[in-house]
Design a protein around this motif. Structure first.
Motif, mmCIF file in Angstrom:
data_model
loop_
_atom_site.group_PDB
_atom_site.id
_atom_site.type_symbol
_atom_site.label_atom_id
_atom_site.label_comp_id
_atom_site.label_asym_id
_atom_site.label_seq_id
_atom_site.Cartn_x
_atom_site.Cartn_y
_atom_site.Cartn_z
ATOM 1 N N GLY A 33 8.994 -3.606 1.917
ATOM 2 C CA GLY A 33 9.317 -2.886 3.145
ATOM 3 C C GLY A 33 8.288 -1.889 3.633
ATOM 4 N N ILE A 34 7.030 -2.036 3.267
ATOM 5 C CA ILE A 34 6.007 -1.112 3.748
ATOM 6 C C ILE A 34 5.546 -1.591 5.119
ATOM 7 N N THR A 35 5.770 -0.762 6.132
ATOM 8 C CA THR A 35 5.358 -1.118 7.486
ATOM 9 C C THR A 35 3.943 -0.604 7.735
ATOM 10 N N TYR A 36 3.292 -1.162 8.723
ATOM 11 C CA TYR A 36 1.945 -0.714 9.050
ATOM 12 C C TYR A 36 1.658 -1.012 10.509
ATOM 13 N N GLY A 37 0.677 -0.308 11.036
ATOM 14 C CA GLY A 37 0.295 -0.518 12.419
ATOM 15 C C GLY A 37 -1.141 -0.990 12.566
ATOM 16 N N CYS A 38 -2.052 -0.422 11.781
ATOM 17 C CA CYS A 38 -3.458 -0.690 12.090
ATOM 18 C C CYS A 38 -4.266 -1.338 10.965
ATOM 19 N N GLU A 40 -6.331 0.058 9.183
ATOM 20 C CA GLU A 40 -7.646 0.702 9.146
ATOM 21 C C GLU A 40 -7.601 2.122 8.584
ATOM 22 N N GLY A 41 -6.413 2.607 8.203
ATOM 23 C CA GLY A 41 -6.312 3.935 7.629
ATOM 24 C C GLY A 41 -6.307 5.057 8.633
ATOM 25 N N GLU A 42 -6.046 4.761 9.896
ATOM 26 C CA GLU A 42 -6.097 5.793 10.915
ATOM 27 C C GLU A 42 -4.737 6.225 11.440
ATOM 28 N N CYS A 43 -3.724 5.364 11.358
ATOM 29 C CA CYS A 43 -2.460 5.679 12.030
ATOM 30 C C CYS A 43 -1.424 6.312 11.107
ATOM 31 N N GLY A 44 -1.477 6.030 9.830
ATOM 32 C CA GLY A 44 -0.547 6.626 8.883
ATOM 33 C C GLY A 44 0.810 5.957 8.782
ATOM 34 N N THR A 45 1.044 4.856 9.509
ATOM 35 C CA THR A 45 2.373 4.227 9.468
ATOM 36 C C THR A 45 2.671 3.562 8.125
ATOM 37 N N CYS A 46 1.658 3.245 7.343
ATOM 38 C CA CYS A 46 1.881 2.567 6.067
ATOM 39 C C CYS A 46 1.980 3.545 4.898
ATOM 40 N N MET A 47 2.268 4.806 5.204
ATOM 41 C CA MET A 47 2.384 5.789 4.138
ATOM 42 C C MET A 47 3.499 5.382 3.168
ATOM 43 N N MET A 48 3.211 5.494 1.899
ATOM 44 C CA MET A 48 4.178 5.134 0.863
ATOM 45 C C MET A 48 4.144 6.191 -0.209
ATOM 46 N N LYS A 49 5.118 6.127 -1.085
ATOM 47 C CA LYS A 49 5.189 7.067 -2.205
ATOM 48 C C LYS A 49 4.801 6.340 -3.480
ATOM 49 N N ILE A 50 3.924 6.940 -4.246
ATOM 50 C CA ILE A 50 3.562 6.427 -5.559
ATOM 51 C C ILE A 50 4.540 7.056 -6.553
ATOM 52 N N VAL A 51 5.438 6.247 -7.068
ATOM 53 C CA VAL A 51 6.463 6.732 -7.993
ATOM 54 C C VAL A 51 5.841 7.015 -9.359
ATOM 55 N N ARG A 78 0.378 7.934 -0.403
ATOM 56 C CA ARG A 78 -0.887 7.242 -0.139
ATOM 57 C C ARG A 78 -0.669 6.285 1.017
ATOM 58 N N LEU A 79 -1.766 5.812 1.596
ATOM 59 C CA LEU A 79 -1.708 4.794 2.646
ATOM 60 C C LEU A 79 -1.874 3.433 1.987
ATOM 61 N N ALA A 80 -0.908 2.549 2.207
ATOM 62 C CA ALA A 80 -0.945 1.221 1.582
ATOM 63 C C ALA A 80 -2.161 0.419 2.017
ATOM 64 N N CYS A 81 -2.633 0.646 3.232
ATOM 65 C CA CYS A 81 -3.783 -0.123 3.724
ATOM 66 C C CYS A 81 -5.091 0.335 3.089
ATOM 67 N N GLN A 82 -5.086 1.482 2.436
ATOM 68 C CA GLN A 82 -6.302 2.026 1.848
ATOM 69 C C GLN A 82 -6.269 2.079 0.322
ATOM 70 N N ALA A 83 -5.097 2.250 -0.271
ATOM 71 C CA ALA A 83 -4.981 2.436 -1.723
ATOM 72 C C ALA A 83 -5.264 1.140 -2.470
ATOM 73 N N GLN A 84 -6.250 1.180 -3.346
ATOM 74 C CA GLN A 84 -6.621 0.024 -4.152
ATOM 75 C C GLN A 84 -6.155 0.216 -5.594
ATOM 76 N N VAL A 85 -5.534 -0.820 -6.141
ATOM 77 C CA VAL A 85 -5.080 -0.796 -7.527
ATOM 78 C C VAL A 85 -6.266 -1.167 -8.416
ATOM 79 N N LEU A 86 -6.554 -0.333 -9.401
ATOM 80 C CA LEU A 86 -7.692 -0.581 -10.280
ATOM 81 C C LEU A 86 -7.307 -1.216 -11.605
ATOM 82 N N GLY A 87 -6.040 -1.107 -11.989
ATOM 83 C CA GLY A 87 -5.563 -1.648 -13.258
ATOM 84 C C GLY A 87 -4.229 -1.019 -13.593
ATOM 85 N N GLY A 88 -3.757 -1.256 -14.807
ATOM 86 C CA GLY A 88 -2.516 -0.636 -15.250
ATOM 87 C C GLY A 88 -1.300 -1.090 -14.472
#
Length: 95
Positions: A33-38, A40-51, A78-88
């Motif tokens: 259910g993560i929504t997004y608009g752009c 590109e990391g500029e609009c903030g609509t894909c903001m999510m919570k890292i539990v 964090r912004l889902a469009c920008q946050a990269q998972v590195l491992g774990g």
């Protein structure tokens, strides 16, 4: 290639992804259910919570950090469009 696990609390799904994958890409593929608009990391609509597992994400870019601050985001957001998972294992939810 290193792998990581991502759990989406809203739909109770855990997936394994290659390290370096952006969270929005995973969300799109599994229908979370993560929504997004752009994307590109500029609009903030894909903001999510890292539990949990924020230590397994790449540091926010300058742009992401600015958008988060401009939107008065909490330390766990964090912004889902920008946050990269590195491992774990990372657990996220919309909002």
């Amino acid at each position: 290639m290193p792998k990581a696990q991502v759990t989406f609390e809203d739909i109770e799904v855990t997936v394994t992804v290659p390290a370096g994958t952006r969270l929005i890409e995973v969300s799109e593929k599994i229908g979370a259910g993560i929504t997004y608009g752009c994307r590109e990391g500029e609009c903030g609509t894909c903001m999510m919570k890292i539990v949990s597992g924020s230590e397994h994400l790449a540091n926010p870019s300058v742009l992401e950090d600015k958008v988060l601050k401009d939107n008065f985001a909490g330390v766990a957001n964090r912004l889902a469009c920008q946050a990269q998972v590195l491992g774990g294992h990372v657990v996220v939810r919309p909002g």
